[in-house]
Design a protein around this motif. Sequence first.
Motif: not given
Length: 321
Positions: A232-246
Amino acid sequence: MTRLSGITPSGRVQLGNYLGAIQRWASQGTADDLYFVSDLHAMTSTHNPAMLRALTGEQLAVLIAAGIPAESVFVQSDLTRELGALSWVLECTCTFGEAARMIQFKEKAKGQAGVRLSLLTYPVLMAADILLQGADEVPVGADQRQHVELARTLAKRFNATYGEVFTVPRAVLPPAGARVRDLADPARKMSKSTRDSAGVVFVLDEPELVRRKIRRAVTDDARSVEYDPRRPGPANLLEILAACAGDTPERVAGDYGSYGALKEGVAEAVVETLRPIRERAGGLLDDPAELERVRKAGAARATQRGEHRLHSALRLVGTGH
C-alpha cells in the motif's frame, strides 16, 4: 440534465478531494452541473463556528480556482430560508422510521451520548438540497446512496400526494477517481477531517511542506519500485503520481529505481499540479470582497433556480400564497 455534487467543510481541502473529485468536476462537468459547499451538513456534530466559516470560504475559493465555473457554485447556508422551509415540508412527508433506519445515523449515533437531532434529520436536508435545485442525478459513493434513495422516496410521495413539483433524482456512481491514501498510514484513505495531518497533503499547503510530507511517506523494505496494490505505501505514491501525470501507476513505476527518487518525483508532480490552484485560491482569499461577490452571485442564481419549486410546494401543501 442537472447533476448536483457537494463537498462538506469538515476540514481543509486535501489532495484526495482534488484528485478524486474536484479535478474531474472542473474538466468533465457540463454547463448544467451544480456544485455546492455543504456547510450546514458540517453542523451535525460539535463544531467551531469561526473555523466553519473559514473552511467554507476556503472550499469555495478552491472550487473556483480549480476551474469550476463560478455560475455553477454556491454555498448551502446562503439558501437557509429556502432550505429551511423545504426541509420542513419534506420532514412532514417523511416518516420517523425512514429517517431512523439510515445506516449512517445508526453507525454515528451508536454508543454516543448527546447525539444531535440534526444527525437524524440531515438526510432530509440533503433531500431538500437535491429537490430544490431540480437535480436529475446525484453522483455519490456507496455511503450516501441510501440518502439519495430517501430523496427519491420523498419526491415521489410528495408528487403523488399533493401534485407534481419535484424531479425524482437518481443516485449514480461517479467515475473512478484517484484513490489517495494517508501518507503516514496507507491503510486508511487521506481525509480532510483526520486529527493527525502528518500524512495529509492539503491543497493550500506551501510547496516545501508538501515535499516534506511526501518525503516522509511510508513505503516498505522492498528494493524495487513496482506497482503492486498489496504494497500500500509504494502503491499510494505511484497512484498519486499517475493521477498527476495522467498516466497509469504501472507505467510511471518504470521511471524510478529507488524510493528516494520516487518520492522526489511525486513531490514535484504534486507541487506543480497544486501550484495554480493554490495561487488562484490564495488570490481569492486575499480579496474578500471579490470572494464575497462570487458567493453572493452564486447564492442569487441558486435561489432563482429553486424558487418556483419551493413556492409550488408551499402552495400545494396549503401554506404560502
